[in-house]
Write a protein that holds these residues in place. Structure first.
Motif, PDB file in Angstrom:
ATOM      1  N   PHE A 178       0.845  -1.198   0.000  1.00 21.86           N
ATOM      2  CA  PHE A 178       0.000   0.000   0.000  1.00 21.86           C
ATOM      3  C   PHE A 178       0.878   1.244   0.000  1.00 21.86           C
ATOM      4  CE2 PHE A 178      -2.557  -3.268   2.071  1.00 21.86           C
ATOM      5  CZ  PHE A 178      -3.836  -3.076   1.552  1.00 21.86           C
ATOM      6  N   GLU A 179       0.271   2.357  -0.358  1.00 16.80           N
ATOM      7  CA  GLU A 179       0.919   3.654  -0.195  1.00 16.80           C
ATOM      8  C   GLU A 179       0.632   4.146   1.217  1.00 16.80           C
ATOM      9  OE1 GLU A 179       0.604   8.251  -1.866  1.00 16.80           O
ATOM     10  OE2 GLU A 179      -0.456   6.628  -2.909  1.00 16.80           O
ATOM     11  N   VAL A 180       1.693   4.331   2.002  1.00 21.11           N
ATOM     12  CA  VAL A 180       1.556   4.735   3.406  1.00 21.11           C
ATOM     13  C   VAL A 180       2.083   6.148   3.569  1.00 21.11           C
ATOM     14  CG1 VAL A 180       2.149   4.186   5.794  1.00 21.11           C
ATOM     15  CG2 VAL A 180       1.841   2.327   4.128  1.00 21.11           C
ATOM     16  N   SER A 181       1.340   6.978   4.299  1.00 20.81           N
ATOM     17  CA  SER A 181       1.752   8.362   4.491  1.00 20.81           C
ATOM     18  C   SER A 181       3.080   8.433   5.236  1.00 20.81           C
ATOM     19  CB  SER A 181       0.685   9.141   5.261  1.00 20.81           C
ATOM     20  OG  SER A 181       0.680   8.762   6.621  1.00 20.81           O
ATOM     21  N   THR A 182       3.841   9.463   4.947  1.00 18.47           N
ATOM     22  CA  THR A 182       5.126   9.665   5.620  1.00 18.47           C
ATOM     23  C   THR A 182       4.932   9.848   7.121  1.00 18.47           C
ATOM     24  OG1 THR A 182       6.050  10.693   3.638  1.00 18.47           O
ATOM     25  CG2 THR A 182       7.176  11.134   5.725  1.00 18.47           C
ATOM     26  N   ALA A 183       3.860  10.525   7.515  1.00 17.15           N
ATOM     27  CA  ALA A 183       3.599  10.749   8.939  1.00 17.15           C
ATOM     28  C   ALA A 183       3.424   9.440   9.687  1.00 17.15           C
ATOM     29  CB  ALA A 183       2.365  11.632   9.107  1.00 17.15           C
ATOM     30  N   LEU A 184       2.664   8.510   9.106  1.00 12.86           N
ATOM     31  CA  LEU A 184       2.471   7.216   9.754  1.00 12.86           C
ATOM     32  C   LEU A 184       3.765   6.415   9.759  1.00 12.86           C
ATOM     33  CD1 LEU A 184      -1.070   6.027   8.564  1.00 12.86           C
ATOM     34  CD2 LEU A 184      -0.377   6.782  10.849  1.00 12.86           C
ATOM     35  N   GLN A 185       4.484   6.411   8.668  1.00 10.97           N
ATOM     36  CA  GLN A 185       5.749   5.683   8.620  1.00 10.97           C
ATOM     37  C   GLN A 185       6.708   6.174   9.698  1.00 10.97           C
ATOM     38  OE1 GLN A 185       6.898   6.412   4.554  1.00 10.97           O
ATOM     39  NE2 GLN A 185       6.101   4.443   3.829  1.00 10.97           N
ATOM     40  N   ASP A 186       6.803   7.488   9.839  1.00 10.64           N
ATOM     41  CA  ASP A 186       7.707   8.058  10.840  1.00 10.64           C
ATOM     42  C   ASP A 186       7.246   7.707  12.254  1.00 10.64           C
ATOM     43  OD1 ASP A 186       9.166   9.127   8.779  1.00 10.64           O
ATOM     44  OD2 ASP A 186       8.405  11.180   9.032  1.00 10.64           O
ATOM     45  N   ARG A 187       5.943   7.774  12.472  1.00 12.33           N
ATOM     46  CA  ARG A 187       5.430   7.472  13.811  1.00 12.33           C
ATOM     47  C   ARG A 187       5.698   6.020  14.170  1.00 12.33           C
ATOM     48  NH1 ARG A 187      -0.527   8.993  16.369  1.00 12.33           N
ATOM     49  NH2 ARG A 187      -0.112   8.070  18.438  1.00 12.33           N
ATOM     50  N   TRP A 188       5.439   5.098  13.250  1.00 12.59           N
ATOM     51  CA  TRP A 188       5.654   3.687  13.524  1.00 12.59           C
ATOM     52  C   TRP A 188       7.137   3.381  13.737  1.00 12.59           C
ATOM     53  CZ3 TRP A 188       2.161   2.076   8.835  1.00 12.59           C
ATOM     54  CH2 TRP A 188       0.827   2.359   9.155  1.00 12.59           C
ATOM     55  N   SER A 189       7.999   4.015  12.964  1.00 16.68           N
ATOM     56  CA  SER A 189       9.441   3.791  13.110  1.00 16.68           C
ATOM     57  C   SER A 189       9.916   4.249  14.488  1.00 16.68           C
ATOM     58  CB  SER A 189      10.208   4.529  12.017  1.00 16.68           C
ATOM     59  OG  SER A 189       9.921   4.001  10.738  1.00 16.68           O
ATOM     60  N   ALA A 190       9.451   5.407  14.927  1.00 16.76           N
ATOM     61  CA  ALA A 190       9.841   5.921  16.245  1.00 16.76           C
ATOM     62  C   ALA A 190       9.340   5.001  17.353  1.00 16.76           C
ATOM     63  CB  ALA A 190       9.302   7.337  16.429  1.00 16.76           C
ATOM     64  N   TRP A 191       8.137   4.488  17.204  1.00 19.20           N
ATOM     65  CA  TRP A 191       7.547   3.562  18.188  1.00 19.20           C
ATOM     66  C   TRP A 191       8.370   2.276  18.274  1.00 19.20           C
ATOM     67  CZ3 TRP A 191       3.341  -0.249  16.573  1.00 19.20           C
ATOM     68  CH2 TRP A 191       2.821  -0.941  17.664  1.00 19.20           C
ATOM     69  N   LEU A 192       8.690   1.705  17.147  1.00 21.34           N
ATOM     70  CA  LEU A 192       9.460   0.464  17.134  1.00 21.34           C
ATOM     71  C   LEU A 192      10.852   0.654  17.741  1.00 21.34           C
ATOM     72  CD1 LEU A 192       8.560  -0.878  13.567  1.00 21.34           C
ATOM     73  CD2 LEU A 192       7.923  -1.932  15.756  1.00 21.34           C
ATOM     74  N   ALA A 193      11.407   1.841  17.584  1.00 18.40           N
ATOM     75  CA  ALA A 193      12.785   2.073  18.014  1.00 18.40           C
ATOM     76  C   ALA A 193      12.916   2.402  19.492  1.00 18.40           C
ATOM     77  CB  ALA A 193      13.397   3.207  17.189  1.00 18.40           C
ATOM     78  N   GLU A 194      11.826   2.807  20.139  1.00 24.56           N
ATOM     79  CA  GLU A 194      11.898   3.297  21.520  1.00 24.56           C
ATOM     80  C   GLU A 194      11.582   2.181  22.521  1.00 24.56           C
ATOM     81  OE1 GLU A 194      12.595   4.765  24.719  1.00 24.56           O
ATOM     82  OE2 GLU A 194      12.967   6.167  23.057  1.00 24.56           O
ATOM     83  N   ASP A 195      12.602   1.736  23.252  1.00 23.94           N
ATOM     84  CA  ASP A 195      12.439   0.608  24.175  1.00 23.94           C
ATOM     85  C   ASP A 195      11.411   0.869  25.263  1.00 23.94           C
ATOM     86  OD1 ASP A 195      14.396  -0.770  22.795  1.00 23.94           O
ATOM     87  OD2 ASP A 195      16.004  -0.317  24.214  1.00 23.94           O
ATOM     88  N   SER A 196      11.289   2.111  25.724  1.00 25.85           N
ATOM     89  CA  SER A 196      10.447   2.385  26.892  1.00 25.85           C
ATOM     90  C   SER A 196       8.963   2.149  26.636  1.00 25.85           C
ATOM     91  CB  SER A 196      10.661   3.822  27.369  1.00 25.85           C
ATOM     92  OG  SER A 196      10.279   4.761  26.371  1.00 25.85           O
ATOM     93  N   PHE A 197       8.558   2.109  25.383  1.00 26.16           N
ATOM     94  CA  PHE A 197       7.151   1.808  25.088  1.00 26.16           C
ATOM     95  C   PHE A 197       6.811   0.345  25.407  1.00 26.16           C
ATOM     96  CE2 PHE A 197       7.157   5.385  21.863  1.00 26.16           C
ATOM     97  CZ  PHE A 197       6.138   6.098  22.459  1.00 26.16           C
ATOM     98  N   TRP A 198       7.754  -0.551  25.253  1.00 28.17           N
ATOM     99  CA  TRP A 198       7.457  -1.969  25.108  1.00 28.17           C
ATOM    100  C   TRP A 198       7.578  -2.737  26.415  1.00 28.17           C
ATOM    101  CZ3 TRP A 198       5.701  -3.556  20.383  1.00 28.17           C
ATOM    102  CH2 TRP A 198       5.837  -2.612  19.354  1.00 28.17           C
ATOM    103  N   PRO A 199       6.629  -3.647  26.699  1.00 23.95           N
ATOM    104  CA  PRO A 199       6.703  -4.460  27.917  1.00 23.95           C
ATOM    105  C   PRO A 199       7.815  -5.499  27.826  1.00 23.95           C
ATOM    106  CG  PRO A 199       4.918  -5.250  26.543  1.00 23.95           C
ATOM    107  CD  PRO A 199       5.456  -3.997  25.874  1.00 23.95           C
ATOM    108  N   GLU A 200       8.250  -5.969  28.985  1.00 26.20           N
ATOM    109  CA  GLU A 200       9.305  -6.979  29.045  1.00 26.20           C
ATOM    110  C   GLU A 200       8.742  -8.362  29.375  1.00 26.20           C
ATOM    111  OE1 GLU A 200      12.096  -5.463  31.861  1.00 26.20           O
ATOM    112  OE2 GLU A 200      12.859  -3.916  30.489  1.00 26.20           O
ATOM    113  N   PHE A 201       7.435  -8.530  29.251  1.00 32.24           N
ATOM    114  CA  PHE A 201       6.799  -9.819  29.552  1.00 32.24           C
ATOM    115  C   PHE A 201       5.590  -9.998  28.656  1.00 32.24           C
ATOM    116  CE2 PHE A 201       5.133  -6.482  32.215  1.00 32.24           C
ATOM    117  CZ  PHE A 201       3.762  -6.666  32.206  1.00 32.24           C
ATOM    118  N   SER A 202       5.162 -11.241  28.502  1.00 32.07           N
ATOM    119  CA  SER A 202       3.968 -11.574  27.716  1.00 32.07           C
ATOM    120  C   SER A 202       2.937 -12.231  28.624  1.00 32.07           C
ATOM    121  CB  SER A 202       4.328 -12.533  26.569  1.00 32.07           C
ATOM    122  OG  SER A 202       5.124 -11.900  25.600  1.00 32.07           O
TER     123      SER A 202
END
Length: 311
Positions: A178-202
Motif C-alpha cells: 500500500f501507499e503509506v503516508s510519511t507521517a504514519l511511517q515516521d510514527r511507527w518507526s519511532a515507536w518500534l525504536a523506543e524501548d520504553s514503550f514496550w513491555p518486558e513480559f507476555s
C-alpha cells in the motif's frame, strides 16, 4: 438490527443444526469483520435435538469467509481453559461446524452495537468508574492465566522480542503493498525504536477487548465474547481501545484495579496503547490482503494514507 433478506437463510442454517428459532426474535449484528452474529430465541423444544430448548436465547456466529474458521478449534480449546479461571462468563459452544458456531446467550447486554445505518450506539457510560474497575478486574484474572496452558491449547505465543519483530514485519508487508503516508511511517518507526514503550513480559490476551465484546449489567462486565484474536503476547493489546475511548481518570481507575488484583504494568503502558491504536491501519491492511476483497483494500488504503484519500 433486522436484515429481512438474511432471516430465512439464517433460520434454515440454524435448523440444520437442530435449532428451531422464532423468526420474530431474530436480530443481526454486522459489526464483526470475520463473523456475522445473530441472536434469536428458540420457538419450541425438539425431541430429536439436544440443542433445542423452548424459550432459550441463542447466539449464532456465521463466518463471512472460510478462513474465518481456521482458528475455531483453538478458540474452542481456549474457552475451555479460561472459562473456569474467570469470574465473568465466556461462550460455551454447543454447535461447532464449518458453517455455524452457536451457543446459549450469556448474561448481560453489549456495551456497544450498531444502528441500522451502521452508526455506533453506546449502551454504557464510558465515564463509568464501575465499568472501568470491572475491566481491570477481568484483565487481571485473564493475564494471570499460565501462558504455558494457553500454549498447550494451541494459541499463538510470542515473547516480547517476537511481538516487536512481528510488528516490524507487518508494517513492512503493508508498506510494500500500500501507499503509506510519511507521517504514519515516521510514527511507527519511532515507536518500534523506543524501548520504553514496550513491555518486558507476555501474558494471555483476549486481543480485542472493547465494549462490543463485553456484556454488561449495571455497568459491570458479566461476560466477554469473541476470543478469535486471543494469544500470548503484549498485555497492552487488551488496554489499547479502552485507553482510546475513556477519560484519563477512568483509565487510571482500570489500572488501579488491575494492579490491586496482581496485574503488572510499566510507565508507558497507556502511551504504548495509543501507538497500537495508531498502528490499527496495519492490521486492517493485513486483513484486506488476506480477504482479497476490493472494498476492504480500498478502505485500508484510505486509512494508510488519509491525506491522499482526502485529496
Amino acid at each position: 438490527m433486522r436484515s429481512p433478506d438474511l432471516t430465512t437463510p439464517l433460520l434454515d442454517l440454524a435448523a440444520t443444526h437442530g435449532l428451531d428459532l422464532d423468526p420474530s426474535t431474530l436480530s443481526i449484528n454486522e459489526m464483526g469483520l470475520d463473523f456475522r452474529v445473530a441472536l434469536a430465541t428458540t420457538a419450541s423444544s425438539s425431541a430429536t435435538s439436544p440443542n433445542d430448548s423452548a424459550g432459550e436465547r441463542w447466539v449464532l456466529r456465521v463466518p463471512r469467509r472460510p478462513d474465518a474458521l481456521k482458528r475455531a478449534e483453538v478458540e474452542s480449546r481456549l474457552l475451555d481453559l479460561v472459562g473456569p479461571q474467570l469470574s465473568v462468563a465466556v461462550p460455551q459452544w454447543r454447535v461447532q461446524a464449518t458453517d455455524l458456531i452457536a451457543y446459549p446467550a450469556l448474561p448481560g447486554d453489549p456495551g456497544l452495537t450498531l444502528d441500522p445505518d451502521g452508526a455506533p450506539v453506546w449502551h454504557l457510560d464510558v465515564t463509568s468508574e464501575r465499568y472501568a474497575r470491572s475491566l481491570g478486574a477481568f484483565l487481571a484474572e485473564l493475564h494471570a492465566i499460565d501462558p504455558a496452558e494457553a500454549a498447550a491449547a494451541g494459541v499463538e505465543v510470542r515473547d516480547p522480542d517476537q511481538v516487536r519483530t512481528q510488528w516490524a514485519q507487518d508494517i513492512a508487508q503493508v508498506g510494500a503493498e500500500f501507499e503509506v503516508s510519511t507521517a504514519l511511517q515516521d510514527r511507527w518507526s519511532a515507536w518500534l525504536a523506543e524501548d520504553s514503550f514496550w513491555p518486558e513480559f507476555s501474558v494471555v490476551t483476549h486481543g480485542e477487548v472493547y465494549p462490543a465484546h463485553t456484556l454488561v449489567v449495571d455497568e459491570e462486565i458479566t461476560a466477554v465474547l469473541d476470543w478469535t484474536t486471543a494469544s500470548v503476547g503484549d498485555p497492552a493489546k487488551d488496554f489499547a481501545i479502552h485507553h482510546a475511548v475513556v477519560p484519563p481518570e477512568e483509565f487510571a481507575a482500570t489500572l488501579d484495579e488491575y494492579v490491586r488484583r496482581g496485574g503488572r504494568i510499566w510507565p508507558r503502558l497507556g502511551e504504548h496503547g495509543a501507538e497500537i491504536m495508531a498502528a490499527g491501519p496495519v492490521a486492517y491492511g493485513l486483513f484486506a490482503l488476506q480477504s482479497g476483497v476490493a472494498e476492504h483494500r480500498q478502505a485500508a488504503q484510505a486509512q494508510l494514507n488519509p491525506d491522499a484519500a482526502a485529496g
